[in-house]
Design an enzyme around this catalytic site. Sequence first.
Site, PDB file in Angstrom:
ATOM      1  CE  LYS A  76      -4.162  -2.209   1.726  1.00  0.00           C
ATOM      2  NZ  LYS A  76      -4.862  -2.713   2.893  1.00  0.00           N
ATOM      3  CE1 TYR A 199      -5.369  -3.124  -2.044  1.00  0.00           C
ATOM      4  CE2 TYR A 199      -7.221  -4.651  -2.122  1.00  0.00           C
ATOM      5  CZ  TYR A 199      -6.227  -4.019  -1.410  1.00  0.00           C
ATOM      6  OH  TYR A 199      -6.056  -4.283  -0.072  1.00  0.00           O
ATOM      7  CE1 TYR A 251      -3.748  -1.819   7.468  1.00  0.00           C
ATOM      8  CE2 TYR A 251      -3.263  -3.759   8.785  1.00  0.00           C
ATOM      9  CZ  TYR A 251      -3.247  -3.097   7.579  1.00  0.00           C
ATOM     10  OH  TYR A 251      -2.750  -3.729   6.491  1.00  0.00           O
ATOM     11  CB  VAL A 269      -3.301 -10.649   5.801  1.00  0.00           C
ATOM     12  CG1 VAL A 269      -4.145  -9.664   6.582  1.00  0.00           C
ATOM     13  CG2 VAL A 269      -3.568 -10.566   4.313  1.00  0.00           C
TER      14      VAL A 269
END
Length: 319
Positions: A76, A199, A251, A269
């Site tokens: 990201k 994405y 986050y 993840v």
Amino acid sequence: MTTPPCRLPLPDDAEAVLAELHRVHAPLTDGRVADYIPELAKVEAERFALALATVDGRVLAVGDADHRFTLQSLSKPFAFGLALTLCGRDTVHRRVGVEPTGDAFNSLVELEDGSHRPYNPMVNSGAMAVSALIAEAAGGEAWPRVQSLFDGFAGRSLSVDEAVFRSELATGHRNRAIAHLLKHHGVMAAEVEDLLALYLRQCALQVDVRDLARMGATLAAGGRQPQHGGTVLPQDLVRDLLSLMLTCGMYDSAGRWAYEVGLPAKSGVSGGVLAVVAGRFALAAWSPRLDGAGHSVRGIKALKALAQRWRLSLFDHHG
Ligand code: GLN
């Protein structure tokens, strides 16, 4: 015992410390492998690797350093950098903000009141808004531009794990819902399925822990890739990325991470974690079992221990 502060690009004891932290954290079996992407659940949960890459091109690694994993959310910040390059700050920030959410990475409620912008580019909604900007700016060249940016950071040509990509494309209904929400609010022009594919393909790029450390070292070096010496991203945009990695990269545990570690960081993840010590080096970890916020349990603990041992926090005083 306190270790003296180190201002050199690489602490003298780096190799021994990496090996020690690998040994100390390897017995940890807390956490769970991500299984919401079916293909990710097939990974061997015991895998564990640590790496350090300096701004002058040295790389150290221990453990399963030759095993590849997908970048997932580690992609990201880099994609955000590409959007800034292609579109400029003003256009990018009309579509995505810079505020931490305090919510999970895949939250469905991450749109700001009024503007309907996603809060930041480090969570899924913001990362998809970033992909939409890249798609609009680059058209048919969008994927080649993404691929070449990541290749530039890693210093080699990365490949896509097609099985992981297809697995998430087939099952990623939550991300699809987020993309529909963005479309509904007019935050993106691209079609939902095209956007999702762009994405998710970026999330499925494969690296090993040395690649990840080198990508981080490129950020630590202000955008200059230590191996090939080329500038991958201008320095002021690298600073933008690092700021957002500090405030939003982890986050809903970003506050705790900043408090306890004090370094810009990002996780994915697949079990990868990256932390950047600007001007010096980057630390990378990979181990697939995740905590409740989606971060590698061993990776977080090992990087935290390293940061505290070497007093790497931005707010450590070395006077
Ligand atoms: N591809 C993953 C998703 O969008 C990335 C999430 C993550 O690594 N936190 O759900």
